[in-house]
Scaffold this motif. Structure first.
Motif, PDB file in Angstrom:
ATOM      1  N   VAL A  81     -15.948  70.002 -28.797  1.00 33.82           N
ATOM      2  CA  VAL A  81     -14.676  70.166 -28.169  1.00 33.82           C
ATOM      3  C   VAL A  81     -14.593  71.263 -27.244  1.00 33.82           C
ATOM      4  N   MET A  82     -15.013  72.376 -27.582  1.00 28.08           N
ATOM      5  CA  MET A  82     -14.651  73.522 -26.828  1.00 28.08           C
ATOM      6  C   MET A  82     -15.480  73.258 -25.243  1.00 28.08           C
ATOM      7  N   SER A  83     -16.702  72.787 -25.488  1.00 27.25           N
ATOM      8  CA  SER A  83     -17.435  72.411 -24.506  1.00 27.25           C
ATOM      9  C   SER A  83     -16.770  71.414 -23.396  1.00 27.25           C
ATOM     10  N   LEU A 108     -13.693  70.716 -23.386  1.00 29.15           N
ATOM     11  CA  LEU A 108     -12.353  71.248 -22.519  1.00 29.15           C
ATOM     12  C   LEU A 108     -12.975  72.281 -21.540  1.00 29.15           C
ATOM     13  N   SER A 109     -13.720  73.149 -21.725  1.00 31.10           N
ATOM     14  CA  SER A 109     -14.155  73.803 -20.492  1.00 31.10           C
ATOM     15  C   SER A 109     -14.602  73.327 -19.367  1.00 31.10           C
ATOM     16  N   ALA A 110     -15.505  71.797 -19.609  1.00 28.57           N
ATOM     17  CA  ALA A 110     -15.797  71.224 -18.465  1.00 28.57           C
ATOM     18  C   ALA A 110     -14.562  70.512 -17.837  1.00 28.57           C
ATOM     19  N   GLN A 111     -13.667  69.951 -18.685  1.00 22.81           N
ATOM     20  CA  GLN A 111     -12.431  69.237 -18.043  1.00 22.81           C
ATOM     21  C   GLN A 111     -11.681  70.422 -17.083  1.00 22.81           C
ATOM     22  N   THR A 112     -11.651  71.625 -17.698  1.00 17.44           N
ATOM     23  CA  THR A 112     -10.742  72.579 -16.666  1.00 17.44           C
ATOM     24  C   THR A 112     -11.613  72.707 -15.544  1.00 17.44           C
ATOM     25  N   TYR A 113     -12.938  72.819 -15.366  1.00 23.29           N
ATOM     26  CA  TYR A 113     -13.704  73.077 -14.364  1.00 23.29           C
ATOM     27  C   TYR A 113     -13.549  71.922 -13.443  1.00 23.29           C
ATOM     28  N   ILE A 114     -13.534  70.724 -13.951  1.00 18.52           N
ATOM     29  CA  ILE A 114     -13.462  69.546 -13.180  1.00 18.52           C
ATOM     30  C   ILE A 114     -12.134  69.409 -12.622  1.00 18.52           C
ATOM     31  N   PHE A 115     -11.116  69.834 -13.249  1.00 19.76           N
ATOM     32  CA  PHE A 115      -9.566  70.019 -12.567  1.00 19.76           C
ATOM     33  C   PHE A 115      -9.758  70.783 -11.119  1.00 19.76           C
ATOM     34  N   SER A 158     -15.678  62.351 -20.059  1.00 18.28           N
ATOM     35  CA  SER A 158     -15.617  63.607 -21.007  1.00 18.28           C
ATOM     36  C   SER A 158     -14.714  63.266 -22.130  1.00 18.28           C
ATOM     37  N   PHE A 159     -13.927  62.343 -21.993  1.00 19.30           N
ATOM     38  CA  PHE A 159     -13.180  61.767 -23.201  1.00 19.30           C
ATOM     39  C   PHE A 159     -13.778  61.120 -24.296  1.00 19.30           C
ATOM     40  N   PHE A 160     -14.860  60.466 -24.012  1.00 16.33           N
ATOM     41  CA  PHE A 160     -15.577  59.921 -25.056  1.00 16.33           C
ATOM     42  C   PHE A 160     -16.582  60.991 -25.868  1.00 16.33           C
ATOM     43  N   PRO A 161     -16.689  60.610 -27.226  1.00 10.14           N
ATOM     44  CA  PRO A 161     -17.279  61.692 -28.014  1.00 10.14           C
ATOM     45  C   PRO A 161     -18.842  60.981 -27.962  1.00 10.14           C
ATOM     46  N   PRO A 162     -19.712  62.072 -28.125  1.00  8.01           N
ATOM     47  CA  PRO A 162     -21.119  61.801 -28.263  1.00  8.01           C
ATOM     48  C   PRO A 162     -21.444  60.971 -29.727  1.00  8.01           C
ATOM     49  N   LEU A 170      -6.680  62.531 -28.022  1.00  5.85           N
ATOM     50  CA  LEU A 170      -5.518  63.271 -28.044  1.00  5.85           C
ATOM     51  C   LEU A 170      -5.551  64.699 -27.958  1.00  5.85           C
ATOM     52  N   MET A 171      -6.626  65.025 -29.011  1.00  7.07           N
ATOM     53  CA  MET A 171      -6.823  66.721 -28.983  1.00  7.07           C
ATOM     54  C   MET A 171      -7.258  67.136 -27.586  1.00  7.07           C
ATOM     55  N   LEU A 172      -8.230  66.483 -26.932  1.00  8.41           N
ATOM     56  CA  LEU A 172      -8.580  66.834 -25.612  1.00  8.41           C
ATOM     57  C   LEU A 172      -7.586  66.720 -24.551  1.00  8.41           C
ATOM     58  N   PHE A 173      -6.637  65.707 -24.887  1.00  8.66           N
ATOM     59  CA  PHE A 173      -5.592  65.689 -23.873  1.00  8.66           C
ATOM     60  C   PHE A 173      -4.646  66.681 -23.926  1.00  8.66           C
ATOM     61  N   MET A 174      -4.461  67.066 -24.987  1.00  5.03           N
ATOM     62  CA  MET A 174      -3.087  68.075 -25.241  1.00  5.03           C
ATOM     63  C   MET A 174      -3.921  69.269 -24.796  1.00  5.03           C
TER      64      MET A 174
END
Length: 89
Positions: A7-9, A11-18, A68-72, A85-89
């Motif tokens: 989850v932390m990985s 979230l950090s990837a999503q931050t950089y993608i934005f 990135s919203f799909f879990p492995p 939802l946890m990743l989206f919030m």
């Protein structure tokens, strides 16, 4: 522990993608607003090349954000919707 690390990985990837989602349109805007500025790097084929690079980069970043919203499969998750939802919030 495995889930929290993932989850932390994610979230950090999503931050950089934005950041990249804002950077590609900004490059186009700057190319049109300040065309006379001397740049250290020029994309070949002028404005057409710039549009191609920015569109490919933007849509690639958008696809990476979507993925990135799909879990492995290796991580056990009770609810995929809860994970998203946890990743989206």
């Amino acid at each position: 522990v495995n889930l929290s690390y993932w989850v932390m990985s994610a979230l950090s990837a999503q931050t950089y993608i934005f950041v990249y989602l804002f950077m590609f349109p900004a490059a186009l805007v700057l190319r049109y607003k300040k065309p006379k500025v001397e740049r250290t790097y020029k994309i070949p084929y002028g404005k057409t090349g710039m549009w191609v690079v920015c569109l490919v980069g933007f849509f690639t970043s958008l696809f990476a954000l979507f993925i990135s919203f799909f879990p492995p499969d290796q991580i056990v998750i009770e609810s995929v919707v809860g994970y998203e939802l946890m990743l989206f919030m």
